[in-house]
Design a protein around this motif. Sequence first.
Motif, PDB file in Angstrom:
ATOM      1  N   ASP A 144      26.173  12.986 -14.646  1.00 58.48           N
ATOM      2  CA  ASP A 144      26.558  12.010 -15.374  1.00 58.48           C
ATOM      3  C   ASP A 144      25.786  10.783 -15.313  1.00 58.48           C
ATOM      4  OD1 ASP A 144      28.515  13.593 -16.721  1.00 58.48           O
ATOM      5  OD2 ASP A 144      30.276  12.143 -15.961  1.00 58.48           O
ATOM      6  N   HIS A 145      25.560  10.642 -13.905  1.00 57.50           N
ATOM      7  CA  HIS A 145      24.730   9.204 -13.774  1.00 57.50           C
ATOM      8  C   HIS A 145      23.237   9.345 -13.861  1.00 57.50           C
ATOM      9  CE1 HIS A 145      23.783   5.458 -11.524  1.00 57.50           C
ATOM     10  NE2 HIS A 145      22.702   6.173 -11.138  1.00 57.50           N
ATOM     11  N   PHE A 146      22.746  10.533 -13.638  1.00 61.84           N
ATOM     12  CA  PHE A 146      21.244  10.538 -13.891  1.00 61.84           C
ATOM     13  C   PHE A 146      20.859  11.409 -15.227  1.00 61.84           C
ATOM     14  CE2 PHE A 146      21.776  10.408  -9.122  1.00 61.84           C
ATOM     15  CZ  PHE A 146      20.539   9.365  -8.701  1.00 61.84           C
ATOM     16  N   GLY A 147      21.597  11.467 -15.817  1.00 58.93           N
ATOM     17  CA  GLY A 147      21.333  12.091 -17.111  1.00 58.93           C
ATOM     18  C   GLY A 147      21.207  13.664 -17.379  1.00 58.93           C
ATOM     19  N   PRO A 148      21.043  14.254 -18.625  1.00 61.35           N
ATOM     20  CA  PRO A 148      20.775  15.423 -18.920  1.00 61.35           C
ATOM     21  C   PRO A 148      19.535  16.141 -18.398  1.00 61.35           C
ATOM     22  CG  PRO A 148      20.382  13.843 -21.025  1.00 61.35           C
ATOM     23  CD  PRO A 148      20.908  13.275 -19.847  1.00 61.35           C
ATOM     24  N   ALA A 149      18.640  15.489 -18.155  1.00 63.52           N
ATOM     25  CA  ALA A 149      17.414  16.037 -17.598  1.00 63.52           C
ATOM     26  C   ALA A 149      17.407  16.391 -16.015  1.00 63.52           C
ATOM     27  CB  ALA A 149      16.249  15.056 -17.761  1.00 63.52           C
ATOM     28  N   ALA A 150      18.556  15.704 -15.529  1.00 67.03           N
ATOM     29  CA  ALA A 150      18.675  15.720 -14.102  1.00 67.03           C
ATOM     30  C   ALA A 150      19.078  17.271 -13.689  1.00 67.03           C
ATOM     31  CB  ALA A 150      19.948  15.056 -13.424  1.00 67.03           C
ATOM     32  N   VAL A 151      18.350  17.671 -12.419  1.00 74.04           N
ATOM     33  CA  VAL A 151      18.427  19.120 -11.994  1.00 74.04           C
ATOM     34  C   VAL A 151      19.004  19.078 -10.564  1.00 74.04           C
ATOM     35  CG1 VAL A 151      17.291  21.214 -11.565  1.00 74.04           C
ATOM     36  CG2 VAL A 151      16.540  19.944 -13.468  1.00 74.04           C
ATOM     37  N   LEU A 152      19.985  19.516 -10.273  1.00 71.07           N
ATOM     38  CA  LEU A 152      20.560  19.725  -8.969  1.00 71.07           C
ATOM     39  C   LEU A 152      19.861  20.673  -8.286  1.00 71.07           C
ATOM     40  CD1 LEU A 152      24.424  19.519  -9.721  1.00 71.07           C
ATOM     41  CD2 LEU A 152      22.818  17.714  -9.241  1.00 71.07           C
ATOM     42  N   ARG A 153      19.190  20.332  -7.189  1.00 66.42           N
ATOM     43  CA  ARG A 153      18.173  21.015  -6.454  1.00 66.42           C
ATOM     44  C   ARG A 153      19.234  21.657  -5.225  1.00 66.42           C
ATOM     45  NH1 ARG A 153      14.491  22.611  -9.415  1.00 66.42           N
ATOM     46  NH2 ARG A 153      13.533  21.055 -10.277  1.00 66.42           N
ATOM     47  N   LYS A 154      20.157  20.735  -4.779  1.00 63.07           N
ATOM     48  CA  LYS A 154      20.927  21.305  -3.501  1.00 63.07           C
ATOM     49  C   LYS A 154      22.226  20.356  -3.437  1.00 63.07           C
ATOM     50  CE  LYS A 154      20.943  21.468   1.654  1.00 63.07           C
ATOM     51  NZ  LYS A 154      20.307  21.277   2.855  1.00 63.07           N
ATOM     52  N   VAL A 155      23.348  21.148  -3.382  1.00 65.71           N
ATOM     53  CA  VAL A 155      24.666  20.370  -3.216  1.00 65.71           C
ATOM     54  C   VAL A 155      25.254  20.990  -1.838  1.00 65.71           C
ATOM     55  CG1 VAL A 155      26.916  19.859  -4.133  1.00 65.71           C
ATOM     56  CG2 VAL A 155      24.948  20.464  -5.439  1.00 65.71           C
ATOM     57  N   ALA A 156      25.558  19.945  -0.829  1.00 66.84           N
ATOM     58  CA  ALA A 156      25.945  20.478   0.512  1.00 66.84           C
ATOM     59  C   ALA A 156      27.074  19.546   0.527  1.00 66.84           C
ATOM     60  CB  ALA A 156      25.214  20.202   1.483  1.00 66.84           C
ATOM     61  N   ILE A 157      28.621  20.167   0.615  1.00 68.28           N
ATOM     62  CA  ILE A 157      29.555  19.237   0.546  1.00 68.28           C
ATOM     63  C   ILE A 157      30.726  19.796   1.819  1.00 68.28           C
ATOM     64  CG2 ILE A 157      29.677  18.505  -1.818  1.00 68.28           C
ATOM     65  CD1 ILE A 157      31.818  20.809  -2.288  1.00 68.28           C
ATOM     66  N   ARG A 158      31.466  19.207   2.172  1.00 66.99           N
ATOM     67  CA  ARG A 158      32.655  19.421   3.258  1.00 66.99           C
ATOM     68  C   ARG A 158      34.011  18.889   2.673  1.00 66.99           C
ATOM     69  NH1 ARG A 158      32.004  19.179   9.678  1.00 66.99           N
ATOM     70  NH2 ARG A 158      30.504  20.935   8.733  1.00 66.99           N
ATOM     71  N   LEU A 159      34.897  19.769   2.714  1.00 63.82           N
ATOM     72  CA  LEU A 159      36.141  19.379   2.457  1.00 63.82           C
ATOM     73  C   LEU A 159      36.755  18.668   3.359  1.00 63.82           C
ATOM     74  CD1 LEU A 159      37.625  22.308   0.151  1.00 63.82           C
ATOM     75  CD2 LEU A 159      36.628  19.935  -0.689  1.00 63.82           C
TER      76      LEU A 159
END
Length: 135
Positions: A64-79
Amino acid sequence: MTAGAELPPLEIPVTRTLIVAGAIASRDYQDVHHDAESARQKGSPDVFMNILTTNGLVGRYITDHFGPAAVLRKVAIRLGVPNYPGDTMVLTGRIESVDGDTATVSVVGANALGRHVTGTVTVTVPVQPPGEAVS
């Protein structure tokens, strides 16, 4: 994209429907994500959001912030603390580093109980030549 820049917060109302729909969409049929009585029998006051829904919401926040051309390369989350129906999760982010068209963003999602999710996302935003539409 500038290192140190803060992303605007995104408030996400956590509804029972969001929790159940997210669990179903991600094929997570654990009863604690859709059956309040089973969740209570297992020590939870209510159903709670699964990690796959949280991961999707973090991804949405970034794109939503970076726009429709943005590609997520890595998502590392902890709950951390659970997201229960009636909560509002507020996602915030900060660009930690930028290397060309790629940024690393730290993300926090908090609710009334504390931090629900913390993590980092690596995102690439291709530079478009002037006058060229993003497809």
